[in-house]
Design an enzyme around this catalytic site. Sequence first.
Site, PDB file in Angstrom:
ATOM      1  N   ASP A 192     -16.497 -33.238  24.512  1.00  0.00           N
ATOM      2  CA  ASP A 192     -15.314 -32.532  25.041  1.00  0.00           C
ATOM      3  C   ASP A 192     -14.061 -32.834  24.233  1.00  0.00           C
ATOM      4  O   ASP A 192     -12.948 -32.769  24.759  1.00  0.00           O
ATOM      5  CB  ASP A 192     -15.065 -32.895  26.515  1.00  0.00           C
ATOM      6  CG  ASP A 192     -16.290 -32.707  27.381  1.00  0.00           C
ATOM      7  OD1 ASP A 192     -16.883 -31.616  27.319  1.00  0.00           O
ATOM      8  OD2 ASP A 192     -16.664 -33.650  28.100  1.00  0.00           O
ATOM      9  N   HIS A 251     -18.262 -25.077  24.308  1.00  0.00           N
ATOM     10  CA  HIS A 251     -17.131 -24.967  23.393  1.00  0.00           C
ATOM     11  C   HIS A 251     -16.200 -23.867  23.876  1.00  0.00           C
ATOM     12  O   HIS A 251     -16.647 -22.770  24.208  1.00  0.00           O
ATOM     13  CB  HIS A 251     -17.612 -24.633  21.975  1.00  0.00           C
ATOM     14  CG  HIS A 251     -18.313 -25.766  21.309  1.00  0.00           C
ATOM     15  ND1 HIS A 251     -19.034 -25.622  20.142  1.00  0.00           N
ATOM     16  CD2 HIS A 251     -18.409 -27.073  21.628  1.00  0.00           C
ATOM     17  CE1 HIS A 251     -19.536 -26.792  19.784  1.00  0.00           C
ATOM     18  NE2 HIS A 251     -19.169 -27.672  20.680  1.00  0.00           N
TER      19      HIS A 251
END
Length: 447
Positions: free
Chosen positions: A13, A41
């Site tokens: 992340d 993403h």
Amino acid sequence: MANVIVIGAQWGDEGKGKITDLLSRSADVVVRSQGGVNAGHTVVVEGQTFKLHLIPSGILYPDTECIIGSGTVIDPSVLLKEMAQLHALNVTTDNLYISQTAHVTMPYHRLLDQASEEKRGKYKIGTTGRGIGPTYADKSERIGIRVIDLINTENLRQKLEWTINYKNVILEKLYNLPPLDAKTVIEEYLEYAEILRPHVVDSSLKIYEAIRKRKNILFEGAQGTLLDLDHGTYPYVTSSNPIAGGACVGSGIGPTVIDRVIGVAKAYTTRVGEGPFPTELEGEIEQLLCDRGAEFGTTTGRRRRCGWFDAVIGRYAVRINGLDCLAITKLDVLDTLEEIKVCVAYQLDGQTCRHLPSSAGEFARCQPIYRTMPGWQQPTSDCRSLEDLPKQALDYLKFLGAIMEVPIAIISLGASRDQTIIVEDPIHGPKRALLDENGSPWDNHEF
């Protein structure tokens, strides 16, 4: 010509999607080498938000070939949904290629993943429940279904009938769950096969041919270094190798063709799911980081745990991946803080520890040793050069670069492409020199 790997330097992340999207402008090929739909993403282009799980971020550039490599595990239902979403936004997927040797996530993988996690009780590891671990387990057990099996319809029925019967025994006897209907599953996956068939290729050969033609290739990592199956904070890890070495294995290319390795790290630290997290915060500052950073998982929507930047795990990522430079993301999230802390070492059982312990038990006992720095308390999201940044923000970045011993090549100040400062060429910059025999400031305890 440059072959570049983009790696997460924390627990995932970190903002790899945006960085990969930026670098894809000069890439001829973008390769996703490992992981599955457990990764997410997010890319924002001209106000449009694209959330991708399997398809490489380079898909937004129609002239860039995007390859899902052999080290990935593919859930066809999710992949087709992503393709449909892109089509609805007038983004072509004609430039998408899928490795014939990638493994396929089946319905029984998802069921087993969720049932196993529930049965662990207090020992749960925080899986996404998307079937990733069981898919990789079948790969290791050599009973997995690969994409090449999926498109070979004559053999697929026979293989799936045996496998589903085998998995049904586990579902019924161990977890007291209803069995899957083999015919229904087979028909569903035969439909997937016909749609995906035109995209299936020998990915290793395709990448090799691109290398021979001296094309620019970008290898897009999923998750992060600390989630690596072998080198992460085991057992709270993923089931693949999201490190630089894993990019080579999962793409089917040799390590000598790699020119650069770029690490992506947030200006603070986050973690999803279970596991030790020495710099984890509670209270007002943690809430601020979560709110300003929109710290909710792309894949699961789970709230991310937030903490200060941890240079110990950062240094570990530099070592494990051989990072040449860093991209620091979400600097703007820290804009309102009066002071900012960086973990420079741990206190472990009364001793100073400057390296990541291999034992989860020891790591859980680590207490952070902080260096406190002044905040800048002014907005940075509109800064477009180093000269635009407040002095305290520059000092913070310089400190991170010094303690990590790698240059910061990219600074991200928001989700959009234009909210970025390019400090140095991340693709064609110099290789990081190895340290001399005198060691580093870190080793000499100067921090």
